[in-house]
Design a protein around this motif. Structure first.
Motif, short mmCIF file in Angstrom:
data_model
loop_
_atom_site.label_atom_id
_atom_site.label_comp_id
_atom_site.label_asym_id
_atom_site.label_seq_id
_atom_site.Cartn_x
_atom_site.Cartn_y
_atom_site.Cartn_z
N LEU A 86 28.78 -8.10 15.43
CA LEU A 86 28.14 -9.26 16.07
C LEU A 86 27.27 -10.01 15.07
O LEU A 86 27.40 -11.23 14.92
N PHE A 87 26.41 -9.32 14.34
CA PHE A 87 25.54 -10.06 13.42
C PHE A 87 26.31 -10.58 12.22
O PHE A 87 25.95 -11.60 11.64
N SER A 88 27.41 -9.95 11.86
CA SER A 88 28.25 -10.49 10.78
C SER A 88 28.92 -11.79 11.23
O SER A 88 29.01 -12.75 10.47
N ALA A 89 29.38 -11.82 12.47
CA ALA A 89 30.03 -13.02 13.01
C ALA A 89 29.04 -14.17 13.11
O ALA A 89 29.42 -15.34 12.98
N LEU A 90 27.78 -13.84 13.33
CA LEU A 90 26.76 -14.87 13.50
C LEU A 90 25.97 -15.15 12.23
O LEU A 90 25.11 -16.01 12.21
N MET A 91 26.23 -14.39 11.18
CA MET A 91 25.54 -14.54 9.89
C MET A 91 24.02 -14.39 10.06
O MET A 91 23.24 -15.21 9.60
N LEU A 92 23.62 -13.33 10.73
CA LEU A 92 22.21 -13.04 10.93
C LEU A 92 21.85 -11.73 10.26
O LEU A 92 22.70 -10.87 10.07
N ALA A 93 20.58 -11.55 9.97
CA ALA A 93 20.09 -10.28 9.45
C ALA A 93 20.00 -9.28 10.60
O ALA A 93 19.74 -9.66 11.75
N SER A 94 20.20 -8.01 10.31
CA SER A 94 20.23 -7.00 11.38
C SER A 94 18.90 -6.92 12.12
O SER A 94 18.87 -6.71 13.32
N GLY A 95 17.78 -7.08 11.42
CA GLY A 95 16.48 -7.04 12.08
C GLY A 95 16.31 -8.16 13.08
O GLY A 95 15.79 -7.97 14.18
N THR A 96 16.75 -9.33 12.71
CA THR A 96 16.71 -10.49 13.60
C THR A 96 17.58 -10.23 14.82
O THR A 96 17.18 -10.50 15.95
N MET A 97 18.77 -9.70 14.58
CA MET A 97 19.71 -9.43 15.67
C MET A 97 19.13 -8.41 16.64
O MET A 97 19.27 -8.57 17.86
N THR A 98 18.48 -7.39 16.15
CA THR A 98 17.90 -6.36 17.03
C THR A 98 16.92 -6.98 18.00
O THR A 98 16.96 -6.70 19.21
N ARG A 99 16.03 -7.83 17.51
CA ARG A 99 15.05 -8.49 18.39
C ARG A 99 15.75 -9.40 19.40
O ARG A 99 15.38 -9.44 20.57
N GLN A 100 16.75 -10.13 18.94
CA GLN A 100 17.45 -11.06 19.82
C GLN A 100 18.22 -10.31 20.92
O GLN A 100 18.22 -10.73 22.07
N LEU A 101 18.86 -9.24 20.54
CA LEU A 101 19.60 -8.45 21.53
C LEU A 101 18.65 -7.87 22.57
O LEU A 101 18.99 -7.82 23.77
N GLN A 102 17.47 -7.45 22.14
CA GLN A 102 16.49 -6.91 23.09
C GLN A 102 16.08 -7.98 24.09
O GLN A 102 15.98 -7.72 25.28
N GLN A 103 15.89 -9.20 23.61
CA GLN A 103 15.54 -10.30 24.50
C GLN A 103 16.65 -10.58 25.51
O GLN A 103 16.39 -10.77 26.70
N LEU A 104 17.89 -10.59 25.04
CA LEU A 104 19.02 -10.82 25.94
C LEU A 104 19.19 -9.68 26.92
O LEU A 104 19.53 -9.90 28.09
#
Length: 175
Positions: A86-104
């Motif tokens: 998921l974060f590779s497809a979105l070109m995001l850093a894993s730390g950023t993705m973790t926070r975003q997934l928690q929000q979702l």
């Protein structure tokens, strides 16, 4: 000034025409054609993003939330991906993705489920609410994009798409 005058003859003057005219006055020998193209791409992308963000806000989504939900949706049933995919497809850093997934997840739009192929990891899956929301939002998003691009003729849209399709792979290779 010849370049800006040619652009104005094709269509209404835009912000970039003004920038190019200033450079023409200050440095007449400077070839600003690439600057004009890049400036228009950058400005168009920013203005399109503003209009897309307004649409996403109607669905109580930010741009990144829309992107995460849309990425999961287009993955196909069961609308599930490993966080790394998921974060590779979105070109995001894993730390950023973790926070975003928690929000979702807190909003009930995604859930994390056990990975049947690796007991040590979790997968991210669209919830029923997330699936319903992204299905509505993606329909509105495509209509919005069609509206944004409606001033262009079919031939202009095709030419623009072909040009960007030629440029993008070269840019992706150097990134």
């Amino acid at each position: 000034m010849k370049e800006a005058a040619q652009t104005a003859a094709i269509g209404p003057a835009d912000f970039v025409d003004g920038v190019l005219a200033q450079w023409q006055q200050e440095k007449p020998a400077l070839d600003t054609r690439a600057m004009g193209t890049a400036g228009r791409l950058k400005r168009s992308a920013a203005l399109m993003q503003r209009q897309m963000d307004q649409l996403f806000a109607r669905y109580d989504l930010s741009s990144w939330e829309f992107d995460v939900l849309a990425t999961l949706r287009r993955a196909g049933a069961p609308y599930c991906l490993a966080p790394t995919a998921l974060f590779s497809a979105l070109m995001l850093a894993s730390g950023t993705m973790t926070r975003q997934l928690q929000q979702l997840e807190n909003r009930g739009l995604v859930c994390r489920i056990a990975n049947p192929q690796d007991a040590r990891s979790l997968l991210v899956q669209l919830s029923e609410n997330g699936l319903t929301l992204i299905d509505e939002a993606i329909e509105a998003h495509t209509r919005n994009l069609q509206h944004i691009l409606s001033p262009l003729s079919d031939a202009q849209r095709t030419a623009l798409d072909q040009g960007l399709s030629a440029l993008l792979p070269m840019l992706e290779q150097t990134s």
